[in-house]
Design a protein around this motif. Structure first.
Motif, PDB file in Angstrom:
ATOM      1  N   VAL A 264      13.653 -84.708  31.174  1.00  0.00           N
ATOM      2  CA  VAL A 264      12.310 -84.431  31.693  1.00  0.00           C
ATOM      3  C   VAL A 264      11.274 -84.548  30.584  1.00  0.00           C
ATOM      4  O   VAL A 264      10.174 -85.075  30.787  1.00  0.00           O
ATOM      5  CB  VAL A 264      12.267 -83.029  32.349  1.00  0.00           C
ATOM      6  N   ASN A 265      11.615 -84.078  29.391  1.00  0.00           N
ATOM      7  CA  ASN A 265      10.718 -84.213  28.240  1.00  0.00           C
ATOM      8  C   ASN A 265      10.422 -85.680  27.950  1.00  0.00           C
ATOM      9  O   ASN A 265       9.288 -86.054  27.623  1.00  0.00           O
ATOM     10  CB  ASN A 265      11.369 -83.578  27.001  1.00  0.00           C
TER      11      ASN A 265
ATOM     12  N   ARG B 184      10.472 -88.175  30.067  1.00  0.00           N
ATOM     13  CA  ARG B 184       9.592 -88.699  31.117  1.00  0.00           C
ATOM     14  C   ARG B 184       8.155 -88.212  30.946  1.00  0.00           C
ATOM     15  O   ARG B 184       7.204 -89.006  31.030  1.00  0.00           O
ATOM     16  CB  ARG B 184      10.116 -88.263  32.487  1.00  0.00           C
ATOM     17  N   ASP B 185       7.993 -86.922  30.672  1.00  0.00           N
ATOM     18  CA  ASP B 185       6.659 -86.326  30.680  1.00  0.00           C
ATOM     19  C   ASP B 185       5.923 -86.414  29.348  1.00  0.00           C
ATOM     20  O   ASP B 185       4.690 -86.417  29.314  1.00  0.00           O
ATOM     21  CB  ASP B 185       6.755 -84.853  31.098  1.00  0.00           C
ATOM     22  N   HIS B 186       6.680 -86.457  28.244  1.00  0.00           N
ATOM     23  CA  HIS B 186       6.040 -86.416  26.930  1.00  0.00           C
ATOM     24  C   HIS B 186       6.421 -87.577  26.023  1.00  0.00           C
ATOM     25  O   HIS B 186       6.008 -87.610  24.863  1.00  0.00           O
ATOM     26  CB  HIS B 186       6.375 -85.095  26.232  1.00  0.00           C
TER      27      HIS B 186
ATOM     28  N   SER C 149       5.359 -87.591  21.172  1.00  0.00           N
ATOM     29  CA  SER C 149       4.363 -88.258  22.008  1.00  0.00           C
ATOM     30  C   SER C 149       3.784 -89.462  21.258  1.00  0.00           C
ATOM     31  O   SER C 149       3.968 -89.576  20.036  1.00  0.00           O
ATOM     32  CB  SER C 149       3.233 -87.289  22.341  1.00  0.00           C
TER      33      SER C 149
ATOM     34  N   THR D  71      12.721 -95.355  34.103  1.00  0.00           N
ATOM     35  CA  THR D  71      11.380 -95.198  33.525  1.00  0.00           C
ATOM     36  C   THR D  71      11.394 -95.491  32.033  1.00  0.00           C
ATOM     37  O   THR D  71      10.515 -96.194  31.508  1.00  0.00           O
ATOM     38  CB  THR D  71      10.858 -93.763  33.763  1.00  0.00           C
TER      39      THR D  71
END
Length: 435
Positions: free
Chosen positions: A141-142, A144-146, A153, A235
């Motif tokens: 999840v990290n 994907r999101d960050h 990042s 992704t």
């Protein structure tokens, strides 16, 4: 209730995903196993524990059970019980904590069953049921999101690159509009072993390669794949593909990370549903290529060293010889461990196992194999080309109080580079022109 998702475990959802995988080639593997047990001898977890529970073929059972219940006459008669919540809870540790998907069992299997691929697909069923290690899910999840599992990042990548450029006085181009080579990174390297990024840059610059990092697609590690999250896996692949296409890259180079290489090179096209428009090479393959082309000049390295093969690069990646070609080009006392090459023992942390806190004790036991292999060569200097292996072995080294030394192949090459004749004069001219 599942501690990760706080929702009931859905065994029926897992069974449906298991069954969907058997519609593909995996069914032939399920039918082929003759229960000979030879794979047990190949598994590092079985080797260090002696526990038959860690026999690799045992990991086929959840998917096989779901398949036989739906597709066999005994299943139609109700003589094969369905996959239950208890089954899933029992097998979760086997398919996540104690399988690095190293493929050593496949190498020795008389039927050629690719247990690693079955484990990778079976993990999706556990996710569908609401199971799976919290550490892996969080890392996916990290990503994907960050942008990365460790929170690297695009902004942090730029900050780190600028800092490294200044500290090491090395050009590290980022976000060039056009480049022949897209160089990706592993957040493990960027956050824990930043010298590795500098080393890759030095090698590229020394060889005169037209390359760049990209803040659009930089993270090579793919925890979506490791966590059984196919959506996140796709992704992460697409980010690199789109970044490479945007700059017209002919080659995408994967850093010192085993599973990142395997996912992009061997699974990437299947994930996105089309051919990759560029060549994918592991950094060791690319360095060996530059070496063969006469673009690297290195001074000799005299200390005795041995080499640990990252499973996904050597055994499952096919780049076994490249690391040796590199080492034989400048290391004057390189000693092979036993077993080595495609039969080398895994570090114990691949397949996401390194990221699972609850698997630490088992990982440390596996590292005892690496210590024995290394010391049997008469040296305590262990070289590898995978940041995940390096992190796994670093942590186990500390836990076991081993006094050996762990080295990065890429960093060794960068340190051995000899400045080409006329390079200083050329650099002085460029500096003068800028002034």
């Amino acid at each position: 209730m599942n501690e990760v998702t706080k929702r009931p475990i859905d065994a029926d959802a897992a069974a449906r995903v298991f069954l969907s995988q058997t519609e593909e080639h995996l069914v032939s593997y399920l039918e082929a196993c003759v229960h000979c047990g030879m794979c047990a001898e190949a598994c590092h977890f079985h080797e260090v524990t002696g526990n038959p529970r860690y026999t690799p073929a045992y990991k086929l059972f959840p998917m096989a059970k779901a398949y036989k219940r739906q597709r066999s006459p005994l299943g139609w008669l109700g003589l094969i019980p369905k996959v239950t919540e208890q089954d899933l809870q029992e097998w979760e540790e086997l398919l996540f904590d104690s399988c690095t998907m190293c493929g050593r069992c496949t190498t020795i299997c008389p039927m050629g069953i690719d247990i690693a691929s079955i484990v990778g697909q079976a993990r999706k069923a556990f996710v569908a049921a609401g199971l799976g290690p919290e550490d892996l899910e969080a890392a996916a999840v990290n990503s994907r999101d960050h942008g990365s599992p460790l929170g690297l990042s695009p902004e942090k990548l730029m900050d780190r690159v600028e800092w490294l450029e200044d500290d090491f006085e090395t050009d590290m181009p980022t976000d060039k509009a056009k480049a022949d080579v897209l160089l990706t990174v592993s957040s493990i390297e960027a956050m824990k072993y930043p010298d590795s990024l500098v080393a890759m840059a030095k090698i590229m610059n020394h060889a005169g390669v037209d390359w760049t990092f990209s803040t659009k697609g930089y993270e090579a590690t793919n925890f979506g794949y490791l966590a059984g999250r196919g959506d996140i896996a796709k992704t992460m692949v697409m980010r690199i593909v789109e970044a490479a296409e945007a700059i017209g890259a002919k080659t995408v180079v994967i850093p010192e990370c085993g599973h990142a290489y395997g996912v992009m090179r061997w699974s990437g096209a299947n994930m996105i549903g089309r051919e990759l428009p560029f060549e994918v090479l592991h950094i060791t393959e690319y360095i060996a290529k530059l070496q063969r082309e006469g673009k690297l000049k290195m001074k000799p390295y005299a200390d005795a060293i041995t080499y640990h093969d990252p499973c996904q690069v050597s055994r499952r990646g096919g780049a076994t010889q490249d690391a040796r070609d590199i080492l034989n080009g400048f290391a004057t006392d390189f000693r092979e461990m036993t077993p080595t090459g495609d039969m080398n023992w895994c570090c114990g942390g691949g397949g996401g196992v390194q990221a699972m806190g609850r698997a630490a004790d088992l990982r440390h036991k596996v590292f005892e194999l690496k210590v024995k292999q290394t010391e049997a060569t008469g040296t305590k200097k262990l070289v590898s080309a995978c940041a995940n292996c390096r992190l796994t072995m670093d942590e186990s080294k500390e836990a076991l109080h081993w006094d050996g030394e762990l080295l990065s192949l890429v960093e060794m090459v960068a340190d051995a580079l000899v400045e080409k004749e006329g390079a200083k004069e050329e650099a002085s001219k460029e500096e003068g022109a800028k002034a």
